[in-house]
Scaffold this active site. Structure first.
Site, PDB file in Angstrom:
ATOM      1  N   ASP A  87       0.820  -1.218   0.000  1.00 29.60           N
ATOM      2  CA  ASP A  87       0.000   0.000   0.000  1.00 29.60           C
ATOM      3  C   ASP A  87       0.853   1.267   0.000  1.00 29.60           C
ATOM      4  OD1 ASP A  87      -2.323  -1.441   0.012  1.00 29.60           O
ATOM      5  OD2 ASP A  87      -2.898  -0.989   2.072  1.00 29.60           O
ATOM      6  N   ASP A 145      -6.247  -7.902  14.229  1.00 31.39           N
ATOM      7  CA  ASP A 145      -5.834  -9.251  14.600  1.00 31.39           C
ATOM      8  C   ASP A 145      -6.595  -9.769  15.819  1.00 31.39           C
ATOM      9  OD1 ASP A 145      -4.644  -7.333  16.204  1.00 31.39           O
ATOM     10  OD2 ASP A 145      -2.591  -7.986  15.851  1.00 31.39           O
TER      11      ASP A 145
END
Length: 496
Positions: free
Chosen positions: A93, A241
């Site tokens: 990115d 996460d």
């Protein structure tokens, strides 16, 4: 007197919550010590049988990692696994010149016959979670290994982790983080100390009894079907996460933690990087408490004890709020104690809660001994390491409390990545790192004022009371003064 009683109530509640958290840590220590005696008889894939070796996709989510991409890619290319059953996705990115250098490194690896793809997005929607989700759509692997840019798995990493997935109930295998620059500075030693406690005491203590643990965002591997069954990656919290981990375990997926498999990584060497990482982790923890609390409580598949441990796990970062409140209110409490004689019994009772510090001291000693070894000399070094860690952790309490409150009250913020440095020794420079935040936060000024405030607390010990002072809280205020001074001066003078 009303104000005094309000202070007493808030102070008391905070102390009790810290004590409850300490008891939970003690329970995890007991679980940890028991788990070390057990032999792992897990069913595993037989890698001598080529037909049993599954296809694996490695995902490398990166964003402006100019200094570590070559090291990362060179290391990943060395992983020992059949080339026809492995693909690597570089989920890039980036918005800077690292895009071109990364592409050149990838091309060199492709020329060696390794299946590695440079995947670019037109926007950073969902940040890391969004990148992982898009990569998953085209991933060929049955299992998805994830590494952040500063992680350096050893060549046999896949051979040590993938075999555990023969148990079809396992959705995640997580490994322990190592620290390639642990001894670089006081800051890295403190971070290593905290992370070692998490990756030994907490992860083993929870996992050994079937309580919920978390995939740590990196150095672990997922079953693809588990990710989809849990609802896929979501970018509505700063710790995607932890979010996906809880959704998966609420769906009855099992997690396998491997404390003996170490995955080395680089710790932030400058305090601005550590601050941004701490802020993201602590705010994300609070966000996930708000998101997952009701689901955990209402789940019919989760035992009562696991629910308690899960809620305390999700509230880990919120303990900084209690620590900060106890710290700030301890000075008014010193004056209240010496002003109101009728509260003498209350203060005798409250002094019992110093046992929380003793519990933490004992718990972390076992972690320290596991890494460095035992003996008198090591124990003496541990005492210094513990009080250094405790002081600086308290010095971060304002910063982390702000993060926690933002998380609980739903204030959204951008995912701020932690700058990587590719530093191993003191001779390696970092001051020209283009990603370092140059301007300290306004919060740093408050931390400087708090250092002065706790210096006043030490002075107060000599002037309160009628019998030559009250020094009971002096060590506490000394640690707080040192901790806030350290964070303040590091934040002001450790800029590039």
């Amino acid at each position: 007197m009303v104000l005094e009683y309000i202070i007493i109530v808030i102070y008391s509640i905070s102390l009790i919550l810290i004590f409850m958290y300490a008891l939970a840590q003690l329970n995890l220590l007991i679980n940890y010590l028991k788990a070390r005696k057990k032999e792992d008889n897990s069913e595993k894939f037989d890698f001598s049988n080529l037909d049993e070796i599954p296809f694996v996709t490695i995902q490398l989510p990166v964003y402006n990692e100019l200094y570590v991409m070559k090291r990362l890619l060179k290391n990943i290319a060395k992983l020992d696994y059949p080339k026809d059953k492995l693909e690597i996705q570089v989920l890039d990115d980036s918005t800077d010149e690292s895009i071109e250098t990364t592409a050149k490194h990838i091309q060199k690896i492709q020329e060696k016959g390794i299946d590695i793809q440079h995947i670019r997005r037109t926007n950073r929607k969902g940040f890391k979670a969004g990148a992982l989700k898009e990569g998953l759509e085209i991933a060929k692997g049955e299992f998805i290994a994830i590494f952040d840019a500063d992680f350096l798995p050893k060549s046999d990493w896949l051979h040590k982790t993938v075999p555990y997935f023969k148990d079809k109930n396992i959705g995640v295998v997580q490994t322990r983080w190592g620290h390639i620059n642990r001894n670089y500075s006081t800051l890295t030693k403190i971070q290593a100390f905290a992370l070692d406690a998490h990756f030994t005491l907490e992860q083993v203590g929870r996992n050994s009894k079937g309580h919920f643990i978390n995939f740590n965002g990196t150095a672990g591997i997922w079953r693809k079907s588990c990710i989809y069954d849990a609802g896929n990656w979501e970018g509505d919290t700063l710790t995607e996460d932890l979010d996906l981990s809880y959704r998966a375990q609420l769906k009855n997926w099992k997690f396998k933690y491997l404390p003996d498999v170490e995955t080395p990584a680089e710790l932030p060497v400058v305090i601005s990087a550590a601050r941004s990482q701490q802020f993201r982790w602590n705010k994300g923890g609070a966000e996930n408490f708000q998101k997952m609390m009701r689901r955990v409580i209402q789940s019919k598949n989760v035992s009562f004890k696991t629910k308690i441990h899960s809620l305390l796990h999700l509230l880990n970062s919120s303990m900084f709020t209690c620590i900060f409140l106890v710290a700030v209110l301890s000075i008014p409490m010193l004056y209240i104690k010496n002003e109101y004689e009728h509260l003498k019994v209350y203060f005798i009772v409250m002094s019992f809660f110093v046992i929380s510090t003793l519990i933490f001291f004992i718990c972390y000693w076992y972690m320290y001994k596991n890494i460095y070894g035992g003996g008198f000399v090591k124990f003496m070094k541990y005492i210094g390491a513990f009080f250094t860690f405790f002081s600086v952790a308290m010095g971060f309490s304002l910063h982390n409390t702000i993060a926690v409150l933002e998380g609980h009250f739903g204030k959204k913020s951008e995912f701020v990545r932690t700058p990587k440095f590719n530093i191993k020794t003191l001779s390696d420079g970092w001051k020209n790192n283009k990603y370092i935040k140059k301007k300290p936060s306004i919060h740093v000024v408050l931390e400087g004022l708090l250092a002065i405030y706790f210096a006043f607390g030490m002075y107060s010990a000599s002037i309160v009371g009628n019998q030559g002072g009250d020094y009971g809280l002096f060590p506490f205020h000394l640690m707080l003064c040192i901790g806030f001074s350290y964070v303040f001066f590091k934040s002001i003078f450790s800029k590039a």
